[in-house]
Design an enzyme around this catalytic site. Structure first.
Site, PDB file in Angstrom:
ATOM      1  N   SER A 138      21.198 -22.588  -2.900  1.00  0.00           N
ATOM      2  CA  SER A 138      22.137 -23.728  -2.922  1.00  0.00           C
ATOM      3  C   SER A 138      23.589 -23.281  -2.966  1.00  0.00           C
ATOM      4  O   SER A 138      24.461 -23.914  -2.346  1.00  0.00           O
ATOM      5  CB  SER A 138      21.838 -24.631  -4.125  1.00  0.00           C
TER       6      SER A 138
ATOM      7  N   HIS B 228      15.069 -26.216  -8.143  1.00  0.00           N
ATOM      8  CA  HIS B 228      15.755 -26.010  -6.865  1.00  0.00           C
ATOM      9  C   HIS B 228      16.836 -27.075  -6.643  1.00  0.00           C
ATOM     10  O   HIS B 228      16.739 -28.170  -7.186  1.00  0.00           O
ATOM     11  CB  HIS B 228      14.747 -26.064  -5.717  1.00  0.00           C
ATOM     12  N   GLY B 229      17.810 -26.734  -5.820  1.00  0.00           N
ATOM     13  CA  GLY B 229      18.801 -27.728  -5.405  1.00  0.00           C
ATOM     14  C   GLY B 229      20.076 -27.680  -6.235  1.00  0.00           C
ATOM     15  O   GLY B 229      20.254 -26.803  -7.089  1.00  0.00           O
TER      16      GLY B 229
ATOM     17  N   SER C  49      20.718 -21.050  -8.722  1.00  0.00           N
ATOM     18  CA  SER C  49      22.114 -21.240  -8.309  1.00  0.00           C
ATOM     19  C   SER C  49      22.918 -21.807  -9.472  1.00  0.00           C
ATOM     20  O   SER C  49      22.405 -22.613 -10.260  1.00  0.00           O
ATOM     21  CB  SER C  49      22.199 -22.202  -7.115  1.00  0.00           C
TER      22      SER C  49
ATOM     23  N   ASP D 166       9.866 -16.337   1.271  1.00  0.00           N
ATOM     24  CA  ASP D 166      10.107 -17.216   0.116  1.00  0.00           C
ATOM     25  C   ASP D 166       9.130 -18.402   0.179  1.00  0.00           C
ATOM     26  O   ASP D 166       9.029 -19.085   1.205  1.00  0.00           O
ATOM     27  CB  ASP D 166      11.561 -17.710   0.199  1.00  0.00           C
TER      28      ASP D 166
ATOM     29  N   HIS E  99      13.476 -18.608  -9.972  1.00  0.00           N
ATOM     30  CA  HIS E  99      13.842 -19.458  -8.825  1.00  0.00           C
ATOM     31  C   HIS E  99      14.822 -20.514  -9.320  1.00  0.00           C
ATOM     32  O   HIS E  99      14.997 -20.714 -10.513  1.00  0.00           O
ATOM     33  CB  HIS E  99      12.589 -20.147  -8.256  1.00  0.00           C
TER      34      HIS E  99
END
Ligand code: G3H
Ligand code: 13P
Ligand code: ZN
Length: 314
Positions: free
Chosen positions: A262, A185-186, A219, A87, A216
């Protein structure tokens, strides 16, 4: 079956209008939770390793744990397709090392580079990977999250340009492409309402028919975990992810790989916090890590069955 590449998995996913989960792995409990869920759901699965994971767990331990997962699935008589993927590889050398050590898929993330430089190094990775039977994911566009506080006049400049995506794929020879359509992200993805640019996704799909795309920062940050974390001493108010129905929608438009990290962190942390809070006498790590592993497994099974649509696709 051993480890497989994403070639066949993506072809079937594209044709079937579903996506396969790519879950970040950092330790034994995470790998076991994901694999048990994949076994229960008869689903192919992508186990992905970041540079941070390599630093935390050591590349040799991680590789051996994934090998153990393959051997375990064979021992229970269910050969689920498992991909070992790098990744966000940030250099040709890192991609080469992973290819040499048995990864079946690598990502070269040149999204911070110029368009030309991104093509050049992606192609270099492709030229090394393909003769060795390994597939390559690339990335084009910026996954800017609200946490980056990016202020631009033209919001579209952050997202993947569809015409550039077509040129990029043709010139680099990559096997799949991570695109930017508003995810990040996150656990803090949106300040207000969640919004993804499906118009951009549709344009890319039309220009690259049959080509697998990757999301990507996908979550969904289940509020049940956020509430549990906050209730048992955590402090993550306002955490918010991509609504699950948007992920289902993306899978219909050529998104074959959906990245989730996440949600794993949140599942583990909320259950470890609960265990510590409710049973302060517990000090055996197997108790709280066991609960964390079960939470990962239940979350992953839910994604596979109810969100990604990849159950019973082995
Ligand atoms: O894309 C990022 C993944 O969530 C991996 O995170 O670099 O902290 O391991 P990490
Ligand atoms: P999340 O932070 O949304 O889980 O994204 C993970 C990811 O994209 C890994 O590459
Ligand atoms: Zn990512």
């Amino acid at each position: 079956m051993g480890l497989v590449t994403t070639k066949e998995i993506f072809k079937k996913a594209y044709e079937g209008g579903y996506a396969v989960g790519a879950f970040n792995v950092n330790n034994m409990e995470i790998i076991q939770g994901i694999i048990d869920a994949s076994l229960r759901a008869n689903s192919p699965v992508i186990l992905q390793v970041s540079s941070g994971a390599r630093k935390y767990a050591n590349p040799i331990y991680l590789r051996k744990l994934v090998e153990a997962a393959v051997e375990y699935t064979e021992s229970v008589g269910k050969d689920i397709p498992i991909v070992l993927h790098l990744d966000h590889g940030d250099s040709f050398e890192l991609c080469r090392d992973c290819i040499d050590s048995g990864f079946t898929s690598v990502m070269f993330d040149g999204s911070k580079l110029s368009f030309e430089e991104n093509i050049r190094i992606t192609k270099q990775v492709v030229d090394y990977a393909h003769p060795r039977g390994v597939v390559v994911e690339a990335e084009l566009g910026k996954l800017a999250g609200i946490e980056d506080d990016v202020k631009v006049d033209n919001e579209d400049a952050l997202f993947t340009d569809p015409m550039e995506a077509k040129e990029f794929v043709e010139k680099s020879g990559c096997d799949s492409l991570a695109i930017a359509i508003g995810t990040s992200h996150g656990a803090f993805k949106f300040k207000g309402e969640a919004k993804l640019r499906f118009d951009i996704l549709e344009k890319i799909t039309n220009l690259l028919p049959g080509f697998p795309l990757v999301l990507h920062g996908a979550s969904s940050v289940p509020q049940e975990f956020v509430e549990m974390c906050n209730k048992y001493g955590g402090n993550i108010p306002g955490a918010k992810g991509v609504p699950e129905e948007m992920l289902r929608e993306a899978a219909k438009y050529g998104v074959c790989k959906i990245n989730i990290d996440s949600d794993i962190r949140l599942a583990m942390t909320s259950y470890v916090r609960k265990c510590f809070n409710e049973t302060p006498e517990v000090f055996d790590p197997r108790t709280y890590l066991g609960k964390a592993r079960d939470a990962v497994s239940d979350m992953v099974e839910h994604k596979i069955v109810n969100v990604l649509g990849c159950s019973n696709k082995i």
